[in-house]
Design an enzyme around this catalytic site. Sequence first.
Site, PDB file in Angstrom:
ATOM      1  N   SER A  30      -3.165 -44.806  40.478  1.00 33.00           N
ATOM      2  CA  SER A  30      -4.328 -45.054  39.615  1.00 33.00           C
ATOM      3  C   SER A  30      -5.307 -46.023  40.278  1.00 33.00           C
ATOM      4  O   SER A  30      -6.528 -45.800  40.278  1.00 33.00           O
ATOM      5  CB  SER A  30      -3.874 -45.636  38.272  1.00 33.00           C
ATOM      6  OG  SER A  30      -3.111 -44.707  37.542  1.00 33.00           O
ATOM      7  N   ARG A  34      -9.302 -45.449  41.852  1.00 34.76           N
ATOM      8  CA  ARG A  34     -10.409 -46.256  41.345  1.00 34.76           C
ATOM      9  C   ARG A  34     -11.039 -47.111  42.440  1.00 34.76           C
ATOM     10  O   ARG A  34     -12.258 -47.316  42.444  1.00 34.76           O
ATOM     11  CB  ARG A  34      -9.909 -47.104  40.172  1.00 34.76           C
ATOM     12  CG  ARG A  34      -9.686 -46.259  38.908  1.00 34.76           C
ATOM     13  CD  ARG A  34      -8.721 -46.922  37.930  1.00 34.76           C
ATOM     14  NE  ARG A  34      -8.596 -46.162  36.684  1.00 34.76           N
ATOM     15  CZ  ARG A  34      -7.852 -45.063  36.539  1.00 34.76           C
ATOM     16  NH1 ARG A  34      -7.186 -44.564  37.576  1.00 34.76           N
ATOM     17  NH2 ARG A  34      -7.778 -44.446  35.366  1.00 34.76           N
ATOM     18  N   GLY A 103      -5.756 -34.133  38.686  1.00 34.07           N
ATOM     19  CA  GLY A 103      -6.480 -34.226  37.427  1.00 34.07           C
ATOM     20  C   GLY A 103      -7.296 -35.502  37.336  1.00 34.07           C
ATOM     21  O   GLY A 103      -8.394 -35.514  36.762  1.00 34.07           O
ATOM     22  N   ARG A 132      -5.582 -27.119  33.610  1.00 32.17           N
ATOM     23  CA  ARG A 132      -5.494 -28.384  32.883  1.00 32.17           C
ATOM     24  C   ARG A 132      -6.762 -28.647  32.064  1.00 32.17           C
ATOM     25  O   ARG A 132      -7.863 -28.321  32.493  1.00 32.17           O
ATOM     26  CB  ARG A 132      -5.205 -29.529  33.857  1.00 32.17           C
ATOM     27  CG  ARG A 132      -3.867 -29.315  34.565  1.00 32.17           C
ATOM     28  CD  ARG A 132      -3.523 -30.423  35.511  1.00 32.17           C
ATOM     29  NE  ARG A 132      -3.271 -31.670  34.803  1.00 32.17           N
ATOM     30  CZ  ARG A 132      -3.011 -32.820  35.412  1.00 32.17           C
ATOM     31  NH1 ARG A 132      -2.989 -32.870  36.725  1.00 32.17           N
ATOM     32  NH2 ARG A 132      -2.785 -33.908  34.713  1.00 32.17           N
ATOM     33  N   SER A 177      -6.165 -42.206  26.548  1.00 28.82           N
ATOM     34  CA  SER A 177      -6.095 -41.662  27.902  1.00 28.82           C
ATOM     35  C   SER A 177      -6.933 -42.517  28.833  1.00 28.82           C
ATOM     36  O   SER A 177      -8.144 -42.647  28.646  1.00 28.82           O
ATOM     37  CB  SER A 177      -6.603 -40.218  27.932  1.00 28.82           C
ATOM     38  OG  SER A 177      -6.886 -39.805  29.255  1.00 28.82           O
ATOM     39  N   ASP A 328       4.057 -41.104  32.568  1.00 28.64           N
ATOM     40  CA  ASP A 328       4.490 -40.489  33.822  1.00 28.64           C
ATOM     41  C   ASP A 328       5.975 -40.684  34.096  1.00 28.64           C
ATOM     42  O   ASP A 328       6.528 -40.058  35.006  1.00 28.64           O
ATOM     43  CB  ASP A 328       3.684 -41.050  34.997  1.00 28.64           C
ATOM     44  CG  ASP A 328       2.244 -40.556  34.988  1.00 28.64           C
ATOM     45  OD1 ASP A 328       2.002 -39.435  34.499  1.00 28.64           O
ATOM     46  OD2 ASP A 328       1.360 -41.288  35.463  1.00 28.64           O
ATOM     47  N   ARG A 359       5.697 -30.491  31.733  1.00 27.96           N
ATOM     48  CA  ARG A 359       6.841 -31.288  32.189  1.00 27.96           C
ATOM     49  C   ARG A 359       8.003 -31.291  31.211  1.00 27.96           C
ATOM     50  O   ARG A 359       9.161 -31.424  31.626  1.00 27.96           O
ATOM     51  CB  ARG A 359       6.398 -32.725  32.494  1.00 27.96           C
ATOM     52  CG  ARG A 359       5.647 -32.841  33.804  1.00 27.96           C
ATOM     53  CD  ARG A 359       5.328 -34.263  34.183  1.00 27.96           C
ATOM     54  NE  ARG A 359       4.661 -34.278  35.485  1.00 27.96           N
ATOM     55  CZ  ARG A 359       3.811 -35.205  35.878  1.00 27.96           C
ATOM     56  NH1 ARG A 359       3.516 -36.212  35.068  1.00 27.96           N
ATOM     57  NH2 ARG A 359       3.258 -35.147  37.074  1.00 27.96           N
ATOM     58  N   ARG A 401       6.660 -35.306  40.194  1.00 28.33           N
ATOM     59  CA  ARG A 401       7.565 -36.166  39.427  1.00 28.33           C
ATOM     60  C   ARG A 401       8.848 -35.419  39.053  1.00 28.33           C
ATOM     61  O   ARG A 401       9.920 -36.021  38.964  1.00 28.33           O
ATOM     62  CB  ARG A 401       6.854 -36.726  38.204  1.00 28.33           C
ATOM     63  CG  ARG A 401       5.615 -37.534  38.593  1.00 28.33           C
ATOM     64  CD  ARG A 401       5.178 -38.533  37.578  1.00 28.33           C
ATOM     65  NE  ARG A 401       3.838 -39.021  37.880  1.00 28.33           N
ATOM     66  CZ  ARG A 401       3.565 -39.986  38.754  1.00 28.33           C
ATOM     67  NH1 ARG A 401       4.541 -40.570  39.421  1.00 28.33           N
ATOM     68  NH2 ARG A 401       2.315 -40.362  38.968  1.00 28.33           N
TER      69      ARG A 401
END
Length: 441
Positions: A30, A34, A103, A132, A177, A328, A359, A401
Amino acid sequence: MSANGPSHPARELKAGGSLSGHVKVPGDKSISHRSLLFGAIAEGTTTIDGLLPAEDPISTAACLRAMGVLISPIEAAGLVTVEGVGLDGLQEPAEILDCGNSGTTMRLMLGLLAGRAGRHFVLDGDASLRRRPMRRVGQPLASMGADVRGRDGGNLAPLAVQGQSLRGTVIGTPVASAQVKSALLLAALTADGTTTVIEPAQSRDHSERMLRAFGADLQVGGEMGRHITVRPGNTLKGQQVVVPGDISSAAFWLVAGALVPGADLTIENVGLNPTRTGILEVLEQMNAQIEVLNRRDVAGEPVGDLRITHGPLQPFSIGEEIMPRLVDEVPILSVAACFCDGESRISGASELRVKETDRLAVMARQLKAMGAEIEEHEDGMTIHGGRPLKGAALDSETDHRVAMSLAVASLLASGDSTLQRSDAAAVSYPSFWDDLDRLRC
């Protein structure tokens, strides 16, 4: 190599043995995304130490380069430099912006590009990303005046963004989110007027921390920090960013260390942002033998080392309230539940059905192949733990994952397993298989 690319031979997963040693997990995914995005729209140079050298951040960098941003090569253990072009310096690209399997890249790009008035952009990705949902970002952006179009009424890629002059507004997001919130905050930086984003529950707050560090006029208020207000006008300035280890990658070693007899693992330099530490709360609920060592602050993010040793685990129950802090980690927690004596329940996790794969369905299917007793629900699963798992022919179904979660499960099986598409792990943890081999004893 993308997990959706040419197939590799199935990886053999040997059961048994133990785990011991120290491991540094890759940089937080993440924060890596960014740091590239914010560095691109800042003025001056941003240096990034510890950026995750994996497929998803590389997709973000490729999109930014296509719009005229100079970014140095992304290599393991290397510093990355981003030469910022300023808030309105992104060029209209000559090509489609390929978001790969990411995503995060696509959703944050929608916010970044929506306010580039007079410029046109097309975003696409691989077969998984094309399935997605993107309307969750496009719809609130439309309330600011954005023009985002695509298949299924703007919900599915490829997506076309016609840059507009955006207006500030108050937006309530339907789900907690961080991707939706971050897209809106990026759009707010160049809007005409103040924008306030209100979340139903707090999601990970890396964007808020980093945007303030880059110089944005951003305030966080309301109950539990769920109201985020951006006043445009400030110039962002290049920064020196240090990316901590990704707790979502550390989670595989935390669960493995708790489950494998005789295990003693220390995961170094892990980001401990309180919006991300749900996995630690659940492990404590399970009575896992976990210690946080050497707590410190690095570039505005709390960091520490995590030591985990083997011990018996209790069943657990998690729901909607904690889900934004560990969404996650649900795949690896479903593995942990298989080895708790009793029933564990995961609910409030319907978001997992629209990740890289469904998932919930994939983990239930693969763990059942090993002999687990699992009942799948619309928003989660019930796992009846304590039943021995057997070796099996497994498949990541292209999900990073899932691949790493099944690797941990295979250590505890009564026989060896094989894993198809194990290369999926490279999306977030390119050195996972090497680290696993090194830690085995």
